[in-house]
Design a protein around this motif. Sequence first.
Motif, PDB file in Angstrom:
ATOM      1  N   VAL A 112     -18.756 -45.570  -3.601  1.00  0.00           N
ATOM      2  CA  VAL A 112     -17.689 -45.472  -3.931  1.00  0.00           C
ATOM      3  C   VAL A 112     -17.091 -44.154  -4.895  1.00  0.00           C
ATOM      4  O   VAL A 112     -18.045 -44.149  -5.653  1.00  0.00           O
ATOM      5  CB  VAL A 112     -16.844 -46.115  -4.167  1.00  0.00           C
ATOM      6  CG1 VAL A 112     -15.274 -45.923  -4.418  1.00  0.00           C
ATOM      7  CG2 VAL A 112     -16.393 -47.191  -3.492  1.00  0.00           C
ATOM      8  N   PRO A 113     -16.519 -43.055  -4.466  1.00  0.00           N
ATOM      9  CA  PRO A 113     -16.675 -41.786  -6.567  1.00  0.00           C
ATOM     10  C   PRO A 113     -16.320 -42.539  -7.997  1.00  0.00           C
ATOM     11  O   PRO A 113     -15.539 -43.566  -7.541  1.00  0.00           O
ATOM     12  CB  PRO A 113     -15.437 -40.781  -5.293  1.00  0.00           C
ATOM     13  CG  PRO A 113     -14.817 -41.791  -4.428  1.00  0.00           C
ATOM     14  CD  PRO A 113     -15.382 -42.796  -4.461  1.00  0.00           C
ATOM     15  N   PHE A 114     -16.595 -42.015  -8.534  1.00  0.00           N
ATOM     16  CA  PHE A 114     -15.887 -42.197  -9.723  1.00  0.00           C
ATOM     17  C   PHE A 114     -15.358 -40.571 -10.037  1.00  0.00           C
ATOM     18  O   PHE A 114     -14.665 -39.802  -9.473  1.00  0.00           O
ATOM     19  CB  PHE A 114     -17.341 -41.782 -11.014  1.00  0.00           C
ATOM     20  CG  PHE A 114     -18.063 -43.545 -10.503  1.00  0.00           C
ATOM     21  CD1 PHE A 114     -17.911 -44.490 -11.129  1.00  0.00           C
ATOM     22  CD2 PHE A 114     -19.360 -43.028  -9.764  1.00  0.00           C
ATOM     23  CE1 PHE A 114     -18.276 -45.735 -10.804  1.00  0.00           C
ATOM     24  CE2 PHE A 114     -19.566 -44.348  -9.698  1.00  0.00           C
ATOM     25  CZ  PHE A 114     -19.420 -45.559 -10.206  1.00  0.00           C
ATOM     26  N   GLU A 115     -14.870 -40.783 -11.502  1.00  0.00           N
ATOM     27  CA  GLU A 115     -14.107 -39.396 -12.137  1.00  0.00           C
ATOM     28  C   GLU A 115     -14.356 -38.920 -12.034  1.00  0.00           C
ATOM     29  O   GLU A 115     -14.234 -36.975 -11.780  1.00  0.00           O
ATOM     30  CB  GLU A 115     -13.598 -39.798 -13.367  1.00  0.00           C
ATOM     31  CG  GLU A 115     -12.767 -39.186 -14.078  1.00  0.00           C
ATOM     32  CD  GLU A 115     -12.406 -39.555 -15.310  1.00  0.00           C
ATOM     33  OE1 GLU A 115     -12.467 -38.905 -16.165  1.00  0.00           O
ATOM     34  OE2 GLU A 115     -12.355 -40.656 -15.301  1.00  0.00           O
ATOM     35  N   ALA A 116     -15.732 -37.937 -11.328  1.00  0.00           N
ATOM     36  CA  ALA A 116     -16.376 -37.015 -12.003  1.00  0.00           C
ATOM     37  C   ALA A 116     -16.442 -35.904  -9.987  1.00  0.00           C
ATOM     38  O   ALA A 116     -17.191 -35.040 -10.149  1.00  0.00           O
ATOM     39  CB  ALA A 116     -17.732 -36.529 -12.966  1.00  0.00           C
ATOM     40  N   ASP A 117     -16.586 -37.038  -9.637  1.00  0.00           N
ATOM     41  CA  ASP A 117     -17.007 -36.771  -8.134  1.00  0.00           C
ATOM     42  C   ASP A 117     -15.438 -36.140  -7.235  1.00  0.00           C
ATOM     43  O   ASP A 117     -14.322 -36.653  -7.753  1.00  0.00           O
ATOM     44  CB  ASP A 117     -17.388 -37.907  -7.545  1.00  0.00           C
ATOM     45  CG  ASP A 117     -18.354 -38.972  -7.597  1.00  0.00           C
ATOM     46  OD1 ASP A 117     -19.431 -37.902  -8.351  1.00  0.00           O
ATOM     47  OD2 ASP A 117     -18.414 -40.007  -7.916  1.00  0.00           O
ATOM     48  N   ASP A 118     -16.051 -35.008  -6.359  1.00  0.00           N
ATOM     49  CA  ASP A 118     -14.966 -34.315  -5.213  1.00  0.00           C
ATOM     50  C   ASP A 118     -15.271 -35.543  -4.587  1.00  0.00           C
ATOM     51  O   ASP A 118     -16.311 -35.656  -3.646  1.00  0.00           O
ATOM     52  CB  ASP A 118     -15.517 -32.945  -5.373  1.00  0.00           C
ATOM     53  CG  ASP A 118     -15.136 -31.899  -6.538  1.00  0.00           C
ATOM     54  OD1 ASP A 118     -14.738 -32.597  -7.479  1.00  0.00           O
ATOM     55  OD2 ASP A 118     -16.169 -31.150  -6.476  1.00  0.00           O
TER      56      ASP A 118
END
Length: 200
Positions: A23-29
Amino acid sequence: FTFTNRNANNKWSDNENWAGQIVPFEADDVTISMNANPVIDGNAAANNMTVNAPINLTDGNLTISAKLDLGAKITLNNNSLNLKGSEAQITGGNSTNYILTNGTGTVNVENLNAERGIVNLPIGTATNYNPVSITNTGTSDTFSARVSDGIANTTNGAVNATWEISEGTAGGSNVSLTLGWNPSQQNAAFDSASAKVGHY
Protein backbone atom coordinates in the motif's frame (compact mmCIF):
# COMPACT_ATOMS: atom_id res chain seq x y z
CA PHE A 1 2.27 2.31 -7.23
CA THR A 2 -0.64 1.07 -9.37
CA PHE A 3 -4.01 0.05 -7.97
CA THR A 4 -5.20 -2.96 -9.99
CA ASN A 5 -7.93 -4.40 -7.69
CA ARG A 6 -6.39 -7.85 -8.11
CA ASN A 7 -8.44 -9.27 -5.21
CA ALA A 8 -11.63 -7.77 -6.68
CA ASN A 9 -12.71 -6.33 -3.32
CA ASN A 10 -11.86 -2.70 -4.26
CA LYS A 11 -10.09 -2.09 -0.93
CA TRP A 12 -7.27 0.45 -0.94
CA SER A 13 -5.88 -1.15 2.26
CA ASP A 14 -5.48 -4.62 0.68
CA ASN A 15 -1.83 -5.16 -0.32
CA GLU A 16 -2.88 -7.64 -2.99
CA ASN A 17 -4.77 -4.93 -4.86
CA TRP A 18 -1.51 -3.09 -5.60
CA ALA A 19 0.85 -4.09 -8.40
CA GLY A 20 3.81 -4.18 -5.99
CA GLN A 21 1.71 -5.74 -3.21
CA ILE A 22 2.44 -2.77 -0.95
CA VAL A 23 0.00 0.00 0.00
CA PRO A 24 1.49 3.41 -0.94
CA PHE A 25 2.64 6.04 1.53
CA GLU A 26 2.60 9.83 1.41
CA ALA A 27 5.82 10.10 -0.64
CA ASP A 28 4.72 7.59 -3.31
CA ASP A 29 3.23 8.32 -6.73
CA VAL A 30 -0.01 6.45 -7.43
CA THR A 31 -1.94 5.47 -10.55
CA ILE A 32 -5.52 4.19 -10.36
CA SER A 33 -6.08 1.77 -13.25
CA MET A 34 -9.19 2.05 -15.39
CA ASN A 35 -12.14 0.03 -14.01
CA ALA A 36 -10.28 -0.56 -10.71
CA ASN A 37 -12.73 1.57 -8.66
CA PRO A 38 -10.90 1.70 -5.30
CA VAL A 39 -12.69 2.14 -2.00
CA ILE A 40 -10.67 4.03 0.60
CA ASP A 41 -11.45 2.07 3.75
CA GLY A 42 -8.96 3.85 6.03
CA ASN A 43 -6.77 6.94 5.81
CA ALA A 44 -4.81 6.98 2.54
CA ALA A 45 -2.07 9.15 1.08
CA ALA A 46 -0.08 9.76 -2.09
CA ASN A 47 2.39 12.24 -3.51
CA ASN A 48 1.17 12.52 -7.13
CA MET A 49 -1.95 10.58 -8.05
CA THR A 50 -3.52 9.91 -11.45
CA VAL A 51 -7.16 8.85 -11.23
CA ASN A 52 -8.49 6.77 -14.14
CA ALA A 53 -11.46 5.22 -12.31
CA PRO A 54 -13.91 6.47 -9.66
CA ILE A 55 -12.74 6.51 -6.03
CA ASN A 56 -15.10 6.20 -3.07
CA LEU A 57 -13.98 7.38 0.40
CA THR A 58 -16.03 5.19 2.71
CA ASP A 59 -14.05 5.23 5.95
CA GLY A 60 -11.01 7.49 5.80
CA ASN A 61 -9.44 10.63 4.36
CA LEU A 62 -7.21 10.98 1.31
CA THR A 63 -4.12 13.21 1.56
CA ILE A 64 -2.26 14.45 -1.54
CA SER A 65 1.18 16.05 -1.22
CA ALA A 66 1.72 17.18 -4.83
CA LYS A 67 -0.68 16.78 -7.78
CA LEU A 68 -4.04 15.03 -8.08
CA ASP A 69 -4.90 14.52 -11.76
CA LEU A 70 -8.60 13.74 -12.16
CA GLY A 71 -9.78 11.42 -14.89
CA ALA A 72 -12.83 10.29 -12.91
CA LYS A 73 -14.92 11.34 -9.90
CA ILE A 74 -13.88 11.08 -6.26
CA THR A 75 -16.81 10.69 -3.84
CA LEU A 76 -16.09 12.04 -0.35
CA ASN A 77 -19.17 10.97 1.63
CA ASN A 78 -18.31 12.13 5.20
CA ASN A 79 -14.55 12.10 4.64
CA SER A 80 -12.05 14.69 3.40
CA LEU A 81 -9.59 15.21 0.60
CA ASN A 82 -6.55 17.07 1.98
CA LEU A 83 -4.15 19.04 -0.21
CA LYS A 84 -1.13 19.02 2.08
CA GLY A 85 1.79 21.37 1.90
CA SER A 86 2.37 24.52 -0.10
CA GLU A 87 2.16 23.15 -3.66
CA ALA A 88 -0.52 20.43 -3.68
CA GLN A 89 -3.09 20.99 -6.43
CA ILE A 90 -5.89 19.36 -8.42
CA THR A 91 -5.73 19.22 -12.23
CA GLY A 92 -8.06 17.81 -14.87
CA GLY A 93 -11.27 18.80 -13.09
CA ASN A 94 -14.32 19.36 -15.28
CA SER A 95 -18.07 18.70 -15.41
CA THR A 96 -17.41 14.95 -15.70
CA ASN A 97 -14.41 14.51 -13.41
CA TYR A 98 -14.72 16.28 -10.07
CA ILE A 99 -14.85 15.88 -6.29
CA LEU A 100 -18.37 14.89 -5.22
CA THR A 101 -19.22 16.49 -1.84
CA ASN A 102 -22.29 14.36 -1.17
CA GLY A 103 -22.01 14.25 2.63
CA THR A 104 -20.22 16.31 5.26
CA GLY A 105 -16.78 15.76 3.72
CA THR A 106 -14.71 18.71 2.47
CA VAL A 107 -11.74 19.51 0.25
CA ASN A 108 -9.07 21.08 2.49
CA VAL A 109 -6.20 23.27 1.24
CA GLU A 110 -3.20 23.90 3.48
CA ASN A 111 -0.93 26.96 3.25
CA LEU A 112 -3.26 29.10 1.15
CA ASN A 113 -1.47 32.44 0.80
CA ALA A 114 -0.45 35.07 -1.76
CA GLU A 115 2.58 33.10 -2.91
CA ARG A 116 0.46 30.07 -3.74
CA GLY A 117 -1.88 32.07 -5.97
CA ILE A 118 -5.15 30.70 -7.34
CA VAL A 119 -6.20 27.24 -6.17
CA ASN A 120 -8.91 25.51 -8.20
CA LEU A 121 -11.24 23.14 -6.40
CA PRO A 122 -13.38 21.14 -8.86
CA ILE A 123 -16.25 20.24 -6.53
CA GLY A 124 -19.88 19.42 -7.16
CA THR A 125 -22.96 17.45 -6.16
CA ALA A 126 -24.43 14.28 -7.67
CA THR A 127 -26.25 16.40 -10.27
CA ASN A 128 -24.22 19.61 -10.67
CA TYR A 129 -20.62 20.74 -11.15
CA ASN A 130 -19.98 23.76 -8.93
CA PRO A 131 -16.24 24.53 -8.94
CA VAL A 132 -14.51 27.05 -6.70
CA SER A 133 -11.38 29.09 -7.37
CA ILE A 134 -9.86 30.73 -4.32
CA THR A 135 -6.96 33.05 -3.53
CA ASN A 136 -5.84 34.46 -0.20
CA THR A 137 -3.53 37.48 -0.07
CA GLY A 138 -3.81 37.69 3.70
CA THR A 139 -2.42 35.47 6.46
CA SER A 140 -1.62 31.94 5.31
CA ASP A 141 -4.32 29.52 6.44
CA THR A 142 -6.03 26.20 5.75
CA PHE A 143 -9.32 26.51 3.89
CA SER A 144 -12.07 23.94 3.41
CA ALA A 145 -14.82 23.83 0.78
CA ARG A 146 -17.88 21.80 -0.07
CA VAL A 147 -21.10 22.42 -2.00
CA SER A 148 -24.67 21.13 -1.75
CA ASP A 149 -27.84 21.56 -3.79
CA GLY A 150 -30.45 23.99 -2.49
CA ILE A 151 -30.50 27.39 -0.79
CA ALA A 152 -32.04 28.80 2.38
CA ASN A 153 -34.01 32.00 3.06
CA THR A 154 -34.74 32.86 -0.58
CA THR A 155 -36.94 31.57 -3.38
CA ASN A 156 -36.16 33.68 -6.44
CA GLY A 157 -33.30 35.50 -8.09
CA ALA A 158 -30.60 33.10 -6.92
CA VAL A 159 -28.48 30.11 -7.88
CA ASN A 160 -29.84 26.93 -6.33
CA ALA A 161 -26.62 25.91 -4.58
CA THR A 162 -24.90 26.47 -1.24
CA TRP A 163 -21.11 26.61 -0.95
CA GLU A 164 -19.61 26.14 2.49
CA ILE A 165 -16.13 27.69 2.61
CA SER A 166 -14.28 28.24 5.86
CA GLU A 167 -10.83 29.06 7.20
CA GLY A 168 -8.97 27.13 9.86
CA THR A 169 -8.04 30.18 11.93
CA ALA A 170 -10.46 33.10 12.03
CA GLY A 171 -9.16 36.52 10.96
CA GLY A 172 -6.30 37.79 8.82
CA SER A 173 -7.56 36.44 5.49
CA ASN A 174 -8.18 38.48 2.33
CA VAL A 175 -9.95 36.06 0.02
CA SER A 176 -11.16 36.27 -3.57
CA LEU A 177 -13.61 33.59 -4.71
CA THR A 178 -14.94 32.52 -8.08
CA LEU A 179 -17.97 30.22 -8.01
CA GLY A 180 -19.24 28.16 -10.93
CA TRP A 181 -22.70 26.74 -11.67
CA ASN A 182 -24.93 25.41 -14.44
CA PRO A 183 -27.57 27.64 -16.05
CA SER A 184 -30.22 25.12 -14.95
CA GLN A 185 -29.41 26.00 -11.31
CA GLN A 186 -30.49 29.63 -11.76
CA ASN A 187 -33.88 30.34 -10.19
CA ALA A 188 -36.43 32.65 -11.75
CA ALA A 189 -35.43 36.34 -11.86
CA PHE A 190 -31.72 35.58 -11.40
CA ASP A 191 -29.68 38.35 -13.03
CA SER A 192 -26.03 37.42 -13.58
CA ALA A 193 -25.13 41.06 -14.28
CA SER A 194 -25.98 42.03 -10.71
CA ALA A 195 -25.14 38.77 -8.93
CA LYS A 196 -23.58 38.86 -5.48
CA VAL A 197 -22.81 36.38 -2.71
CA GLY A 198 -25.45 35.94 -0.04
CA HIS A 199 -24.71 34.62 3.45
CA TYR A 200 -27.44 33.01 5.56
